[in-house]
Design a protein around this motif. Structure first.
Motif, mmCIF file in Angstrom:
data_model
loop_
_atom_site.group_PDB
_atom_site.id
_atom_site.type_symbol
_atom_site.label_atom_id
_atom_site.label_comp_id
_atom_site.label_asym_id
_atom_site.label_seq_id
_atom_site.Cartn_x
_atom_site.Cartn_y
_atom_site.Cartn_z
ATOM 1 N N LEU A 132 0.826 -1.210 0.000
ATOM 2 C CA LEU A 132 0.000 0.000 0.000
ATOM 3 C C LEU A 132 0.858 1.256 0.000
ATOM 4 C CD1 LEU A 132 -2.722 1.487 0.237
ATOM 5 C CD2 LEU A 132 -2.522 1.205 2.715
ATOM 6 N N LEU A 133 1.875 1.279 0.827
ATOM 7 C CA LEU A 133 2.737 2.461 0.899
ATOM 8 C C LEU A 133 3.519 2.669 -0.398
ATOM 9 C CD1 LEU A 133 4.048 2.192 4.560
ATOM 10 C CD2 LEU A 133 2.348 3.778 3.653
ATOM 11 N N LEU A 134 4.034 1.591 -0.976
ATOM 12 C CA LEU A 134 4.769 1.711 -2.235
ATOM 13 C C LEU A 134 3.852 2.198 -3.354
ATOM 14 C CD1 LEU A 134 7.339 1.334 -3.907
ATOM 15 C CD2 LEU A 134 6.592 -1.028 -4.306
ATOM 16 N N GLY A 135 2.686 1.592 -3.468
ATOM 17 C CA GLY A 135 1.730 2.010 -4.500
ATOM 18 C C GLY A 135 1.258 3.435 -4.296
ATOM 19 N N SER A 136 1.021 3.819 -3.057
ATOM 20 C CA SER A 136 0.590 5.189 -2.768
ATOM 21 C C SER A 136 1.682 6.190 -3.109
ATOM 22 C CB SER A 136 0.212 5.330 -1.290
ATOM 23 O OG SER A 136 -0.911 4.558 -0.993
ATOM 24 N N PHE A 137 2.913 5.859 -2.773
ATOM 25 C CA PHE A 137 4.025 6.766 -3.083
ATOM 26 C C PHE A 137 4.197 6.927 -4.591
ATOM 27 C CE2 PHE A 137 8.516 7.608 -3.953
ATOM 28 C CZ PHE A 137 8.660 8.811 -3.268
ATOM 29 N N ILE A 138 4.148 5.835 -5.319
ATOM 30 C CA ILE A 138 4.320 5.902 -6.783
ATOM 31 C C ILE A 138 3.187 6.705 -7.410
ATOM 32 C CG2 ILE A 138 4.267 4.520 -8.897
ATOM 33 C CD1 ILE A 138 5.830 2.379 -7.299
ATOM 34 N N LEU A 139 1.950 6.405 -7.033
ATOM 35 C CA LEU A 139 0.822 7.143 -7.598
ATOM 36 C C LEU A 139 0.825 8.601 -7.153
ATOM 37 C CD1 LEU A 139 -1.944 4.421 -7.349
ATOM 38 C CD2 LEU A 139 -0.867 5.321 -9.417
ATOM 39 N N GLY A 140 1.308 8.868 -5.939
ATOM 40 C CA GLY A 140 1.421 10.252 -5.481
ATOM 41 C C GLY A 140 2.423 11.039 -6.294
ATOM 42 N N VAL A 141 3.563 10.431 -6.580
ATOM 43 C CA VAL A 141 4.595 11.106 -7.381
ATOM 44 C C VAL A 141 4.095 11.326 -8.808
ATOM 45 C CG1 VAL A 141 6.885 10.816 -8.398
ATOM 46 C CG2 VAL A 141 6.537 10.355 -5.975
ATOM 47 N N ILE A 142 3.458 10.318 -9.391
ATOM 48 C CA ILE A 142 2.936 10.456 -10.753
ATOM 49 C C ILE A 142 1.854 11.529 -10.816
ATOM 50 C CG2 ILE A 142 1.601 9.269 -12.548
ATOM 51 C CD1 ILE A 142 3.162 6.711 -11.771
ATOM 52 N N SER A 143 0.942 11.505 -9.848
ATOM 53 C CA SER A 143 -0.127 12.509 -9.826
ATOM 54 C C SER A 143 0.431 13.908 -9.614
ATOM 55 C CB SER A 143 -1.133 12.194 -8.711
ATOM 56 O OG SER A 143 -1.770 10.987 -8.946
ATOM 57 N N ALA A 144 1.381 14.032 -8.708
ATOM 58 C CA ALA A 144 1.966 15.348 -8.430
ATOM 59 C C ALA A 144 2.687 15.892 -9.656
ATOM 60 C CB ALA A 144 2.925 15.254 -7.243
ATOM 61 N N ALA A 145 3.481 15.055 -10.302
ATOM 62 C CA ALA A 145 4.218 15.516 -11.482
ATOM 63 C C ALA A 145 3.282 15.858 -12.629
ATOM 64 C CB ALA A 145 5.226 14.450 -11.920
ATOM 65 N N SER A 146 2.304 15.003 -12.889
ATOM 66 C CA SER A 146 1.378 15.289 -13.988
ATOM 67 C C SER A 146 0.517 16.499 -13.689
ATOM 68 C CB SER A 146 0.523 14.062 -14.313
ATOM 69 O OG SER A 146 -0.263 13.707 -13.214
ATOM 70 N N GLY A 147 0.078 16.654 -12.443
ATOM 71 C CA GLY A 147 -0.704 17.836 -12.079
ATOM 72 C C GLY A 147 0.111 19.112 -12.193
ATOM 73 N N TYR A 148 1.364 19.051 -11.766
ATOM 74 C CA TYR A 148 2.245 20.216 -11.841
ATOM 75 C C TYR A 148 2.429 20.663 -13.290
ATOM 76 C CZ TYR A 148 6.454 23.060 -11.397
ATOM 77 O OH TYR A 148 7.356 24.089 -11.465
ATOM 78 N N PHE A 149 2.841 19.728 -14.145
ATOM 79 C CA PHE A 149 3.123 20.098 -15.534
ATOM 80 C C PHE A 149 1.849 20.437 -16.300
ATOM 81 C CE2 PHE A 149 7.053 17.711 -14.555
ATOM 82 C CZ PHE A 149 7.925 18.775 -14.718
ATOM 83 N N MET A 150 0.757 19.743 -15.996
ATOM 84 C CA MET A 150 -0.499 20.039 -16.674
ATOM 85 C C MET A 150 -0.984 21.451 -16.337
ATOM 86 S SD MET A 150 -2.404 18.445 -18.723
ATOM 87 C CE MET A 150 -3.431 17.043 -18.663
ATOM 88 N N LEU A 151 -0.886 21.832 -15.076
ATOM 89 C CA LEU A 151 -1.314 23.176 -14.701
ATOM 90 C C LEU A 151 -0.406 24.231 -15.322
ATOM 91 C CD1 LEU A 151 -3.476 24.494 -12.578
ATOM 92 C CD2 LEU A 151 -1.349 25.261 -11.612
ATOM 93 N N ARG A 152 0.888 23.983 -15.334
ATOM 94 C CA ARG A 152 1.815 24.936 -15.968
ATOM 95 C C ARG A 152 1.483 25.117 -17.447
ATOM 96 N NH1 ARG A 152 6.404 27.062 -12.834
ATOM 97 N NH2 ARG A 152 7.111 27.621 -14.896
ATOM 98 N N ILE A 153 1.208 24.019 -18.135
ATOM 99 C CA ILE A 153 0.885 24.093 -19.562
ATOM 100 C C ILE A 153 -0.441 24.811 -19.779
ATOM 101 C CG2 ILE A 153 0.226 22.678 -21.556
ATOM 102 C CD1 ILE A 153 2.346 20.631 -20.524
ATOM 103 N N LEU A 154 -1.467 24.440 -19.017
ATOM 104 C CA LEU A 154 -2.775 25.079 -19.171
ATOM 105 C C LEU A 154 -2.720 26.564 -18.831
ATOM 106 C CD1 LEU A 154 -5.119 22.316 -17.735
ATOM 107 C CD2 LEU A 154 -4.834 22.994 -20.123
ATOM 108 N N TRP A 155 -1.946 26.910 -17.836
ATOM 109 C CA TRP A 155 -1.801 28.319 -17.459
ATOM 110 C C TRP A 155 -1.144 29.099 -18.598
ATOM 111 C CZ3 TRP A 155 -2.853 29.724 -12.145
ATOM 112 C CH2 TRP A 155 -2.748 31.092 -11.898
#
Length: 169
Positions: A132-155
């Motif tokens: 659970l912790l490994l999966g949560s960490f991986i999905l957290g990093v992927i979500s954070a990175a994609s959200g960061y770059f997606m917002l920068r691009i949309l902005w």
């Protein structure tokens, strides 16, 4: 980006600074970068909020606010995005994170039934917690990175569109 929409639904900094539980942070909350909404602060807040939403820990909002203060990004936005994982969405999110972690660790998917006891918690920490912790960490990093770059691009696209409309006038 819908900056005015975000600002309309965000609490006022004066209200939060006057909150009795937040007075302990003192001068840290006086930092204007915590309340300013620009491309950098919003993207960082999205990354922090999405990362913390995937963490299977209590007090995710506290973690998001501490990280927002440390990285000087928009505090209200980072705390609000933690609510992506709410009591309704937590079971499927964390089950998916568990399945991802179990597949990476080459563990079989274990059936488990929640019980509110110390014995169940100790057993769960031994059996399902690593996956659970490994999966949560991986999905957290992927979500954070994609959200960061997606917002920068949309902005950036939004700003370019505003400039084009301004130049047409």
């Amino acid at each position: 980006m819908p900056k005015k929409l975000i600002q309309r639904f965000s609490p006022k900094p004066e209200t939060l600074k006057a909150h009795p539980h937040l007075k302990y942070f003192g001068e840290i909350l006086q930092n204007p970068n915590l309340w300013h909404l620009n491309r950098r602060s919003a993207a960082g807040a999205v990354a922090i909020g999405l990362f913390c939403a995937w963490m299977p820990i209590p007090f995710q909002m506290l973690l998001a606010s501490l990280l927002a203060m440390f990285f000087c990004v928009n505090l209200p936005l980072s705390v609000a995005l933690v609510w992506i994982s709410n009591p309704i969405t937590m079971p499927p999110l964390f089950y998916g994170a568990y399945r991802l972690g179990a597949s990476i660790l080459n563990e079989p998917i274990r059936e488990f039934h929640f019980e509110l006891s110390f014995h169940w918690l100790a057993h769960a920490i031994e059996t399902i917690a690593p996956a659970l912790l490994l999966g949560s960490f991986i999905l957290g990093v992927i979500s954070a990175a994609s959200g960061y770059f997606m917002l920068r691009i949309l902005w950036r696209i939004n700003i370019a569109n505003k400039w084009q409309r301004r130049n047409k006038k």
